[in-house]
Write a protein that holds these residues in place. Structure first.
Motif, PDB file in Angstrom:
ATOM      1  N   ASN A 269     -10.125 -12.697  -4.044  1.00  0.00           N
ATOM      2  CA  ASN A 269      -9.524 -11.793  -4.647  1.00  0.00           C
ATOM      3  C   ASN A 269     -10.430 -10.815  -5.237  1.00  0.00           C
ATOM      4  O   ASN A 269     -10.483 -10.605  -6.435  1.00  0.00           O
ATOM      5  CB  ASN A 269      -8.599 -12.073  -5.809  1.00  0.00           C
ATOM      6  N   ILE A 270     -11.287 -10.142  -4.320  1.00  0.00           N
ATOM      7  CA  ILE A 270     -12.438  -9.275  -4.621  1.00  0.00           C
ATOM      8  C   ILE A 270     -12.310  -7.844  -4.274  1.00  0.00           C
ATOM      9  O   ILE A 270     -12.920  -7.025  -5.009  1.00  0.00           O
ATOM     10  CB  ILE A 270     -13.917  -9.976  -4.126  1.00  0.00           C
ATOM     11  N   GLN A 271     -11.742  -7.616  -3.355  1.00  0.00           N
ATOM     12  CA  GLN A 271     -11.538  -6.304  -2.741  1.00  0.00           C
ATOM     13  C   GLN A 271     -10.728  -5.445  -3.248  1.00  0.00           C
ATOM     14  O   GLN A 271      -9.746  -6.008  -3.847  1.00  0.00           O
ATOM     15  CB  GLN A 271     -11.311  -6.326  -1.294  1.00  0.00           C
ATOM     16  N   HIS A 272     -10.941  -3.996  -3.650  1.00  0.00           N
ATOM     17  CA  HIS A 272      -9.982  -3.041  -4.072  1.00  0.00           C
ATOM     18  C   HIS A 272      -9.752  -2.062  -2.958  1.00  0.00           C
ATOM     19  O   HIS A 272     -10.566  -1.465  -2.367  1.00  0.00           O
ATOM     20  CB  HIS A 272     -10.572  -2.484  -5.262  1.00  0.00           C
ATOM     21  N   VAL A 273      -8.468  -1.694  -2.652  1.00  0.00           N
ATOM     22  CA  VAL A 273      -7.812  -0.835  -1.745  1.00  0.00           C
ATOM     23  C   VAL A 273      -7.279   0.366  -2.497  1.00  0.00           C
ATOM     24  O   VAL A 273      -6.416   0.153  -3.056  1.00  0.00           O
ATOM     25  CB  VAL A 273      -7.083  -1.251  -0.628  1.00  0.00           C
ATOM     26  N   LEU A 274      -7.838   1.492  -2.765  1.00  0.00           N
ATOM     27  CA  LEU A 274      -7.456   2.462  -3.679  1.00  0.00           C
ATOM     28  C   LEU A 274      -6.231   3.200  -3.164  1.00  0.00           C
ATOM     29  O   LEU A 274      -6.158   3.471  -1.897  1.00  0.00           O
ATOM     30  CB  LEU A 274      -8.485   3.683  -3.855  1.00  0.00           C
ATOM     31  N   GLY A 275      -5.267   3.260  -3.801  1.00  0.00           N
ATOM     32  CA  GLY A 275      -3.980   4.063  -3.462  1.00  0.00           C
ATOM     33  C   GLY A 275      -3.187   3.233  -2.665  1.00  0.00           C
ATOM     34  O   GLY A 275      -2.103   3.692  -2.077  1.00  0.00           O
ATOM     35  N   ALA A 276      -3.270   1.809  -2.426  1.00  0.00           N
ATOM     36  CA  ALA A 276      -2.721   0.998  -1.473  1.00  0.00           C
ATOM     37  C   ALA A 276      -1.286   1.041  -2.176  1.00  0.00           C
ATOM     38  O   ALA A 276      -0.784   0.883  -3.255  1.00  0.00           O
ATOM     39  CB  ALA A 276      -2.925  -0.436  -1.742  1.00  0.00           C
ATOM     40  N   ASP A 277      -0.141   1.353  -1.008  1.00  0.00           N
ATOM     41  CA  ASP A 277       1.071   1.532  -1.394  1.00  0.00           C
ATOM     42  C   ASP A 277       2.064   0.788  -0.386  1.00  0.00           C
ATOM     43  O   ASP A 277       1.810   1.384   0.799  1.00  0.00           O
ATOM     44  CB  ASP A 277       1.378   3.101  -1.528  1.00  0.00           C
ATOM     45  N   SER A 278       2.934   0.103  -0.764  1.00  0.00           N
ATOM     46  CA  SER A 278       3.827  -0.758   0.463  1.00  0.00           C
ATOM     47  C   SER A 278       4.936  -0.041   0.457  1.00  0.00           C
ATOM     48  O   SER A 278       5.884  -0.780   1.244  1.00  0.00           O
ATOM     49  CB  SER A 278       3.861  -2.196   0.095  1.00  0.00           C
ATOM     50  N   THR A 279       5.440   1.159  -0.093  1.00  0.00           N
ATOM     51  CA  THR A 279       6.977   1.622  -0.060  1.00  0.00           C
ATOM     52  C   THR A 279       7.412   1.834   1.076  1.00  0.00           C
ATOM     53  O   THR A 279       8.469   1.573   1.557  1.00  0.00           O
ATOM     54  CB  THR A 279       7.024   2.902  -0.999  1.00  0.00           C
ATOM     55  N   THR A 280       6.622   2.666   2.133  1.00  0.00           N
ATOM     56  CA  THR A 280       7.186   3.057   3.421  1.00  0.00           C
ATOM     57  C   THR A 280       6.227   2.358   4.478  1.00  0.00           C
ATOM     58  O   THR A 280       5.068   1.957   4.243  1.00  0.00           O
ATOM     59  CB  THR A 280       7.271   4.572   3.456  1.00  0.00           C
ATOM     60  N   SER A 281       6.808   2.424   5.753  1.00  0.00           N
ATOM     61  CA  SER A 281       5.972   2.064   6.709  1.00  0.00           C
ATOM     62  C   SER A 281       4.721   2.791   6.762  1.00  0.00           C
ATOM     63  O   SER A 281       3.802   2.429   7.109  1.00  0.00           O
ATOM     64  CB  SER A 281       6.674   2.011   8.172  1.00  0.00           C
ATOM     65  N   GLU A 282       4.840   4.270   6.815  1.00  0.00           N
ATOM     66  CA  GLU A 282       3.553   4.832   6.789  1.00  0.00           C
ATOM     67  C   GLU A 282       2.489   4.492   5.634  1.00  0.00           C
ATOM     68  O   GLU A 282       1.219   4.700   5.891  1.00  0.00           O
ATOM     69  CB  GLU A 282       3.790   6.456   6.412  1.00  0.00           C
ATOM     70  N   THR A 283       2.897   4.594   4.505  1.00  0.00           N
ATOM     71  CA  THR A 283       2.094   4.346   3.481  1.00  0.00           C
ATOM     72  C   THR A 283       1.476   2.723   3.429  1.00  0.00           C
ATOM     73  O   THR A 283       0.096   2.586   3.105  1.00  0.00           O
ATOM     74  CB  THR A 283       2.631   4.318   2.033  1.00  0.00           C
ATOM     75  N   HIS A 284       2.204   1.782   3.929  1.00  0.00           N
ATOM     76  CA  HIS A 284       1.838   0.540   4.024  1.00  0.00           C
ATOM     77  C   HIS A 284       0.795   0.376   5.361  1.00  0.00           C
ATOM     78  O   HIS A 284      -0.315  -0.373   5.082  1.00  0.00           O
ATOM     79  CB  HIS A 284       3.102  -0.474   4.396  1.00  0.00           C
ATOM     80  N   THR A 285       1.011   1.268   6.507  1.00  0.00           N
ATOM     81  CA  THR A 285       0.222   1.236   7.533  1.00  0.00           C
ATOM     82  C   THR A 285      -1.133   1.550   7.049  1.00  0.00           C
ATOM     83  O   THR A 285      -2.141   0.995   7.396  1.00  0.00           O
ATOM     84  CB  THR A 285       0.893   2.296   8.604  1.00  0.00           C
TER      85      THR A 285
END
Length: 460
Positions: A269-285
Motif C-alpha cells: 500500500n505505497i503508491q498514490h494515484v492522484l485524482g483516482a475516481d471509480s464513479t464512471t467507466s471513463e474515470t475508472h479507466t
C-alpha cells in the motif's frame, strides 16, 4: 424455353454463391441466430447494488433474515477493496482490548484465516501508533471465493457484470433498470441498499450528494522482488530518484517522494494515484491506466540502479483502489468532532474504529483516537434525505471529509453493511421505510446474527 433455361442458370448461380459465403459446417453444427439482448423483469424484496466490503455483508444479512435478495455487481467477483483492490488486510475489529465489530464480516474473516492456516493478531496487545498491527492479513482470492459461497448459501441471486442505469420509486417499490453483458433487466424491489462506494444508485435516484473539490489519491496494490534491500546503497538510490523527478521522468507524488520506502515495503500500500475516481467507466479507466503506467515507469527506473537490475513485478492488482468520491447528504452527517469524541447516537447501529486517515499528494499521517474512544454510526447517516425504502452502506455514508477518512475502512463498512441489511429486511417485512423500523427490533435482529450494537451490552 429460353426463359426456363435462364432461370435455372440463375438458380444454380445463386446456389453456388450461397455455397461460397456459407461457412463449412462440421457435423452437429448449425448456423446460429444473431445473439439477441435478453430483456427480463425480476421481482425481489431487497436489491443490493455493489458487491464489495459492505454489500456482501448487507446481502447476506438480509437473506439470512428471510428476505429475497438480488446482488448486482459490475465486476467479476465479490469483495471490492479486499479482493479486487488487493487491500487484503481488513480492520479494525478490536478497540482497546475489546471487540467492537463482529457479526457476518468477522465470521467471514475468521473462516478465511482458518482455511489458509493464517493467524489472527493478538488484539490484547495495544497497537500504539502502528494500527496496521491489528489488521488481519488474508489470502484475497481465497476470501473472494469464500464470501461468494456464503452469499450463494444465503440464497442471494448474484448478477455480475451489471450496472444500474435508472432508479425510480413508484407505488411503494423501487424500479431499477440495469444493463450488462447481453442483458437489460428491470428489477422491482421493495428496498434498495446502495453499496457502490460512489453513491451511484443514490445519484440515479435523484438524491443530493456531497464531494470534495480535491479527493484522496487511489492506490494500485502490487508486489515487487528480485533485489536484496539490505545490500542497496539507499543514499545513491534516493539521489538518482530525485534527479529523475527534476527531469520530469518520474512524479514524486506517485510514491510519496519515497523510493526507499517503496523498496523497503516491496510494494503493497505505497503508491498514490492522484485524482483516482471509480464513479464512471471513463474515470475508472483513467485511474487504472494511471496506476499501471506509473508502476511500469518506476519499474524501468529501478532496473537501472545498482543492485536492482533484476527487479520484477511478482503480483499486481487488476484495478486501482479508490478511497474517496461521493457521499450522500443523509438525515445526519457524522462530523469529525462526533468521530474523535466517540459520540454515542440514540440510533447507533454499529461501531467504527480507525484513526483519521486522509491521504494527499505528500502521503498520510494518521491521527489516532484518544484512549478509550470508540466512534459510532447512526442509522440516520445511512439514509439519504427525502428518500423512502433506501439505504447506503460503505464509504458513501453521510459524513464530513475527516470523519469519512476513518469510517471508510473495511471493518467499519462490514458493521454498517450488516446494519443496513437488517434495516432493509425489517423494512421489507413491515412495509416501512428504514427510519420507521422499531429500533428495538433492529437491534435484536443485528444481535441475533452476531453483530455488535452500541449500548447493547455486547461490546467486549
Amino acid at each position: 424455353m429460353e426463359k426456363v433455361k435462364r432461370r435455372s442458370a440463375l438458380t444454380a448461380l445463386g446456389a453456388l454463391s450461397l455455397g461460397m459465403t456459407t461457412p463449412g459446417l462440421a457435423k452437429g453444427e448449425v448456423l446460429a441466430e444473431p445473439y439477441k439482448l435478453q430483456k427480463k423483469t425480476l421481482k425481489t424484496d431487497i436489491l443490493v447494488v455493489g458487491g464489495g466490503t459492505a454489500g456482501v455483508v448487507a446481502a447476506i444479512q438480509a437473506a439470512r433474515a428471510g428476505r429475497k435478495v438480488i446482488l448486482v455487481e459490475n465486476g467479476s467477483q465479490l469483495g471490492g477493496t479486499t479482493t479486487t483492490g488487493g487491500v487484503a488486510f481488513p480492520g479494525i475489529f478490536f478497540a482497546w482490548g475489546k471487540q467492537v465489530i463482529g457479526g457476518i464480516g468477522w465470521e467471514m474473516v475468521q473462516e478465511a484465516v482458518a482455511l489458509n492456516d493464517d493467524t489472527l493478531p493478538d488484539f490484547s496487545i495495544p497497537h500504539g501508533r502502528h494500527h496496521p498491527r491489528h489488521q488481519v492479513r488474508l489470502n484475497g482470492q481465497l476470501y473472494a471465493m469464500l464470501i461468494e459461497e456464503k452469499v450463494i448459501e444465503a440464497g442471494v441471486q448474484i448478477r455480475f457484470y451489471e450496472t444500474p442505469t435508472s432508479a425510480v420509486f413508484q407505488k411503494g417499490n423501487w424500479v431499477v433498470q440495469t444493463v450488462g453483458k447481453g442483458t437489460s433487466t428491470e428489477i422491482v424491489a421493495n428496498q434498495v441498499i446502495d453499496c457502490t462506494g460512489n453513491a451511484y444508485t443514490a445519484s440515479l435516484a435523484g438524491f443530493t450528494l456531497l464531494r470534495e473539490s480535491v479527493t484522496q489519491p487511489g492506490t494500485l496494490m502490487f508486489q515487487i522482488g528480485g533485489y536484496d534491500f539490505k545490500s542497496l546503497d539507499l543514499k545513491m538510490i534516493q539521489a538518482r530518484y530525485q534527479e529523475e523527478i527534476k527531469k520530469g521522468n518520474l512524479v514524486k507524488a506517485d510514491f510519496r517522494n519515497n523510493i526507499v520506502g517503496l523498496l523497503r515495503s516491496a510494494g503493497d500500500n505505497i503508491q498514490h494515484v492522484l485524482g483516482a475516481d471509480s464513479t464512471t467507466s471513463e474515470t475508472h479507466t483513467k485511474a487504472n491506466i494511471d496506476g499501471r503506467m506509473s508502476l511500469l515507469k518506476t519499474l524501468r527506473f529501478l532496473r537501472t540502479l545498482p543492485g536492482c537490475e533484476k527487479t520484477k513485478i511478482i503480483d499486481v492488482q487488476n484495478e486501482t483502489g479508490v478511497r474517496e468520491t461521493y457521499r450522500i447528504d443523509g438525515h445526519y452527517k457524522i462530523t469529525h468532532e462526533d468521530y474523535v469524541t466517540g459520540k454515542v447516537f440514540d440510533d447507533a447501529v454499529s461501531y467504527s474504529y480507525y484513526p483519521i486517515d486522509v491521504h494527499d499528494e505528500n502521503g498520510v499521517v494518521p491521527d489516532h483516537l484518544k484512549e478509550g474512544v470508540v466512534p459510532t454510526i447512526p442509522l440516520r447517516a445511512l439514509v439519504p434525505k427525502n428518500s423512502r425504502n433506501f439505504l447506503v452502506a460503505g464509504r458513501c455514508l453521510s459524513s464530513d471529509r475527516l470523519a469519512n477518512s476513518a469510517l471508510r475502512v473495511q471493518a467499519s463498512c462490514m458493521g454498517m453493511g450488516q446494519a443496513a441489511g437488517a434495516a432493509a429486511a425489517l423494512g421489507s417485512r413491515l412495509n416501512k421505510s428504514p427510519l420507521e423500523v422499531p429500533f428495538a427490533d433492529l437491534r435484536k435482529l443485528i444481535e441475533e446474527h452476531g453483530g455488535i450494537v452500541p449500548g447493547s451490552g455486547q461490546k467486549g
